[in-house]
Design an enzyme around this catalytic site. Structure first.
Site, PDB file in Angstrom:
ATOM      1  N   ARG A 519      69.668   4.113 -16.463  1.00  0.00           N
ATOM      2  CA  ARG A 519      68.882   5.127 -17.136  1.00  0.00           C
ATOM      3  C   ARG A 519      67.929   5.805 -16.174  1.00  0.00           C
ATOM      4  O   ARG A 519      67.475   5.220 -15.199  1.00  0.00           O
ATOM      5  CB  ARG A 519      68.062   4.512 -18.271  1.00  0.00           C
ATOM      6  N   SER A 580      67.181  -4.538 -10.909  1.00  0.00           N
ATOM      7  CA  SER A 580      67.161  -5.912 -11.423  1.00  0.00           C
ATOM      8  C   SER A 580      68.182  -6.814 -10.739  1.00  0.00           C
ATOM      9  O   SER A 580      69.089  -7.340 -11.377  1.00  0.00           O
ATOM     10  CB  SER A 580      67.403  -5.894 -12.920  1.00  0.00           C
ATOM     11  N   ASP A 634      63.223  -6.016 -13.304  1.00  0.00           N
ATOM     12  CA  ASP A 634      63.037  -5.730 -14.732  1.00  0.00           C
ATOM     13  C   ASP A 634      62.107  -6.742 -15.420  1.00  0.00           C
ATOM     14  O   ASP A 634      61.400  -6.411 -16.357  1.00  0.00           O
ATOM     15  CB  ASP A 634      64.370  -5.620 -15.478  1.00  0.00           C
TER      16      ASP A 634
HETATM   17 MG    MG Z   1      67.578  -4.548 -19.334  1.00  0.00          MG
END
Ligand code: MG
Ligand code: ADP
Length: 891
Positions: A519, A580, A634
């Site tokens: 995103r 992440s 994250d």
């Molecule tokens: Mg996530």
């Protein structure tokens, strides 16, 4: 007058519809815990939870208590789909006085029958399970525990009502020194019929008995059977519908003839429905119609009719003969003449019409009752259309073919949404009883095998304490400068040294890479809160697993697309990059990738600074307005975003595709970074916990199978026990093993289940949701081309529960190590701390968070841990880290 009498005996369809409605109400009343005690239709649980599947096997003994005799059977089931059960039986006449004598004498007699029978068939001495068919109302609490509520049908033995009849029979059997015979199941005759009919063709889920009396049973959704403890699956309910109408609900259809029959019976006011339907009463109803017509002088003029005042002179058998199409007229004449009447041709004809009307009414009422059952089943299974087999037994049904025709057609009119096929029961209840007994045995054996298979996945409190201690040890190793290299939990410094204080302001770009979705976001942090806009972009697997150059090119393209759409091309906004994956961070904006996880494997990235890779890609794409200020894991983003709302939030937890955690550690404990002052957020990378072998004792064969097939075999072992990417796979491997062991889907091979990842983790959430009928489970399995029986569905549910429970508890053990360490760090007796959590598994699974929190309370009783779900932690958090960084950079 004759027409009037016939009309009174004819119930119009609207009225039948109303009767069906009242039966439905009465059934609901019987099923509900609150109203059960006052209900006429008692809806008794039978603890029979499945129909036979044909794999039942072995020698079974059956004892049937009948009106005037005891029948004993030995049934040998061959496990061949019940094609050819071998049956030996013997009938013992009962002395007349026994049924009204002492209870002990009755059961002694039954046990003697068993002994004699066994002596006659030279039975083996190995254990023999016995099924007991006991056709009276019982309050059953298990398949082998049933208190007699009350005797009926002229039985009235003393000292039995209120007692467990299984126990009484077992004691009597023991007295006969038959210690190898175990009474394992008790059932009503309706249930026996249903089971007998289930042995041929498809499963039979409803049974009616229309003989001397009438009764029915059907497979109900267990959660609606509130009187039983079972909460899922199905259970056969014995309706005891003969008492329907005892509260007056049938008064509008009762004729004066019915009132006479009732008043002259031994139990006036009781069993009103049975007295309209059961064959014991039909001859009497006809007699009262005839008596009325005689007194109106329209029948048998000139004969002496006094005989018609005598009770029971007209037998049901005769009524059934009279209504016969071919010989009925002759039979009518013979029957009437035998009573000393002199019937004219017209009299015979009228008597036949009356008999037909009485029997047809019985059939129509029976249909109303059946329609109520079918509609109830259809509704409670939430089906648009119910297709079902109905076993029928009893002399009325067998003796008169029109009965079945009326039953079928009226049921069709009253419950048009249901397709019922009537199956006549050919050999009564005995074989069915054997099957129930065998099913009970089979299920018990299966439960044992399933438990054996699932046992390694069940962790004891001591196991979890060990996991907690191991995690603690690995944490210490990971933090130490010397030991760091050998720790499976890497404890990576993040250079994030504080949580937000609420004064952060500005507009930022954020990227979120490392989950299911990639995103790009724009985040505006203002006085009145945080506003965001974002766009999801797909990263094709080929890009995830291709070259690093292509991956980062793709990312830049997505950013450019986003900026174009958001009209942000002209601005240079600070960017926070949520990345992440495990990174060795050398500064807030410098992060060397240590390894890929979660399905990524782009080449040329491991060992490189990902910020540099991003900047190079931007140059290749001539995108000049990019200002990366922070790389954020994250977990850290999640902690930060929750920290914005709750200053106590000093832990971040992710349970999504993967799992990981971070927390605020004392700088003096972080051996891998210079400086002793304050705290720094540590990205634990706990997914790799166990990669050094320390968790090997806890891995099951299923975990090993799952691990072997991943692109990072041997790595991220803790994660592979917990997170969304793997739970479905673990379940799939367990299901395959259950099929292999013939414990699931009848051992039928399931080609689709061989496909990797076909059993998605989101299925666990659906399957474990409370109150979702097992229908849902079946639908999911059906999509996988698996034909699941209800037991299959229950078993699949149990597997899912076991796997998700273990995941939640392991996660709790990990967190317990973290909070306890924090408490000790700070020298507190009691620590209050908040965990910011993100991840779809945590958020969507109906039980995960509850199990996690419960276990954590248990393992870390000195910590009060609050869980706060982060909303878009990755995006918001990255922006906040960037904001904190920018604030610090300002003079
Ligand atoms: Mg996530
Ligand atoms: P990520 O961890 O990749 O950032 P998520 O937190 O959304 O993304 O987690 C996605 C994972 O969650 C999926 O891989 C899937 O395994 C799992 N998942 C998706 N839907 C559900 C659900 N309804 N219940 C449980 N797990 C789910």
């Amino acid at each position: 007058q004759v027409q009037r009498a016939l009309l009174a005996l004819t119930i119009p369809l609207e009225t039948l519809q109303a009767v069906k409605g009242r039966m439905l109400q009465a059934m609901c009343k019987g099923l509900s815990r609150q109203t059960h005690a006052q209900a006429n239709v008692r809806m008794l649980p039978t603890y029979i939870c499945s129909t036979p599947d044909g794999t039942e096997k072995g020698d079974i003994l059956v004892v049937e208590l009948c009106q005037r005799h005891v029948r004993t059977l030995r049934v040998t089931l061959l496990g061949d789909g019940n094609q050819s059960p071998q049956v030996t039986y013997k009938i013992f006449d009962m002395p007349g006085d026994i049924i009204q004598g002492k209870g002990e004498a009755l059961f002694d007699f039954i046990a003697q029958c068993v002994r004699q029978f066994l002596a006659g068939i030279s039975s083996p001495q190995h254990r023999l399970p016995l099924g007991f068919v006991f056709p009276f109302s019982c309050r059953q609490t298990q398949l082998d525990k049933a208190e007699l509520i009350s005797w009926s049908k002229s039985f009235s033995c003393s000292d039995v009502e209120g007692k467990d009849v299984v126990q009484l029979l077992q004691s009597a059997i023991n007295k006969q020194e038959l210690h190898h015979v175990d009474v394992v199941a008790l059932m009503n005759d309706t249930v026996g019929t249903m089971m007998t009919c289930s042995m041929r063709g498809g499963p039979c889920e409803v049974a009616l008995i229309v003989g001397t009396g009438t009764n029915s049973c059907f497979m109900a959704e267990a959660q609606q059977v509130e009187m039983a403890e079972e909460i899922s699956g199905q259970m056969c309910v014995n309706t005891e519908w003969g008492c329907f109408g005892d509260d007056g609900t049938l008064s509008d259809i009762l004729t004066p003839y019915d009132q006479h029959v009732d008043q002259e019976s031994s139990n006036p006011g009781e069993k009103r429905f049975e007295k309209l339907v059961g064959s014991l009463y039909l001859g009497e109803i006809v007699r009262h119609v005839l008596t009325a017509l005689v007194s109106e002088k329209v029948l048998f003029t000139g004969s002496s009719v006094a005989i018609l005042r005598t009770k029971d002179v007209l037998k049901t058998q005769q009524v059934l003969e009279i209504i016969d199409n071919e010989e009925g007229m002759a039979k009518a004449r013979r029957a009437l003449e035998a009573l000393g009447l002199q019937p004219s041709e017209q009299d015979c004809c009228r008597v036949q019409q009356i008999c037909r009307a009485v029997v047809s009414r019985a059939a129509a009422l029976c249909a109303a009752g059946l329609a109520a059952i079918l509609s109830h089943m259809c509704q409670s299974r939430e089906l648009e259309r119910l297709v079902v087999n109905v076993g029928v037994d009893g002399e009325l049904y067998r003796g008169y073919s029109r009965f079945g025709e009326i039953l079928q057609s009226v049921t069709g009119l009253l419950a048009p949404e249901c397709m019922a096929t009537l199956l006549p029961s050919v050999d009564g209840t005995g074989q069915g009883a054997a099957v129930v007994t065998a099913v009970a045995l089979r299920l018990a054996a299966q439960r044992r095998e399933v438990d054996q298979l699932l046992d390694p996945l069940r962790l004891s409190r001591a196991d979890l304490e060990r996991v907690q201690a191991l995690m603690r040890r690995e944490m210490e190793l990971g933090l130490g400068l010397e030991s760091h290299a050998n720790a499976s939990v890497r404890m990576l410094p993040t250079y994030v040294c504080g949580t937000p204080d609420g004064t952060e302001r500005g507009e930022f770009l954020a990227l979120d890479l490392g989950g299911t979705n990639f995103r790009v976001l724009v985040v505006r942090v203002a006085q009145d809160g945080i506003r965001m806009a974002s766009e999801i972009y797909v990263i094709p697997t080929t890009v995830m697993q291709g070259t690093g150059e292509a991956l980062f090119n793709h990312i830049i393209e997505c950013i450019m697309d986003f900026q174009l759409k958001q009209d942000l091309m002209e601005q240079v906004l600070p960017l926070g990059f949520t990345f992440s994956f495990p990174c060795q961070q050398l500064g807030l904006d410098k992060a060397v990738l240590l390894s890929w996880t979660k399905g990524f494997s782009a080449s040329g990235c491991v060992g490189q600074d990902v910020v540099q890779l991003l900047r190079e890609a931007a140059q290749r794409k001539q995108h000049l307005g990019l200002k990366v200020v922070a790389v954020v894991n994250d977990t850290v983003g999640t902690m930060m975003s929750c920290g914005y709302d709750d200053p106590k939030c000093e832990i971040g937890l992710i349970v999504g595709t993967g799992t990981n955690a971070c927390y605020m550690e004392e700088m003096q404990n972080v051996g891998t970074v210079e400086g002793e002052q304050g705290r720094m957020c540590i990205n634990m990378e706990w997914g790799a916990f166990g990669d050094n072998g320390c968790l090997d004792d806890f891995f099951t064969d299923f975990d090993r199978l799952v691990d072997e097939k991943t692109i990072n075999a041997g790595k991220q072992r803790f994660e592979k026990l917990i997170s969304g990417m793997y739970l479905g796979e673990i379940v799939r491997h367990i299901l395959l093993a259950l099929v292999e062991k013939q414990l699931l889907f009848r051992g039928k091979p399931c080609p689709k289940l061989q496909t990797r990842d076909i059993f998605q983790t989101k299925f666990l959430s659906t399957i474990e949701t409370d109150g979702l009928a097992l229908r849902q489970v079946r639908a999911i399995l059906q999509d996988l081309e698996l034909q699941a029986s209800f037991e299959d569905s229950l078993l699949v549910q149990k597997v899912c529960q076991t796997v998700s429970l273990r995941a939640a508890q392991l996660c709790a053990a990990g967190l317990a190590a973290v909070v306890e360490k924090m408490r000790e760090n700070r020298g507190l007796a009691q620590l209050a701390v908040t965990v910011g959590v993100d991840g779809t598994l945590y958020k969507m699974h109906p039980r995960f968070s509850q199990h996690l929190q419960q276990m954590l309370r248990d393992l870390a009783p000195n910590c009060t841990v609050t869980f706060l779900q982060s909303e878009d932690g990755s995006g918001k958090g990255a922006a906040l880290v960037a904001a904190v960084a920018c604030r610090r950079a300002e003079p």
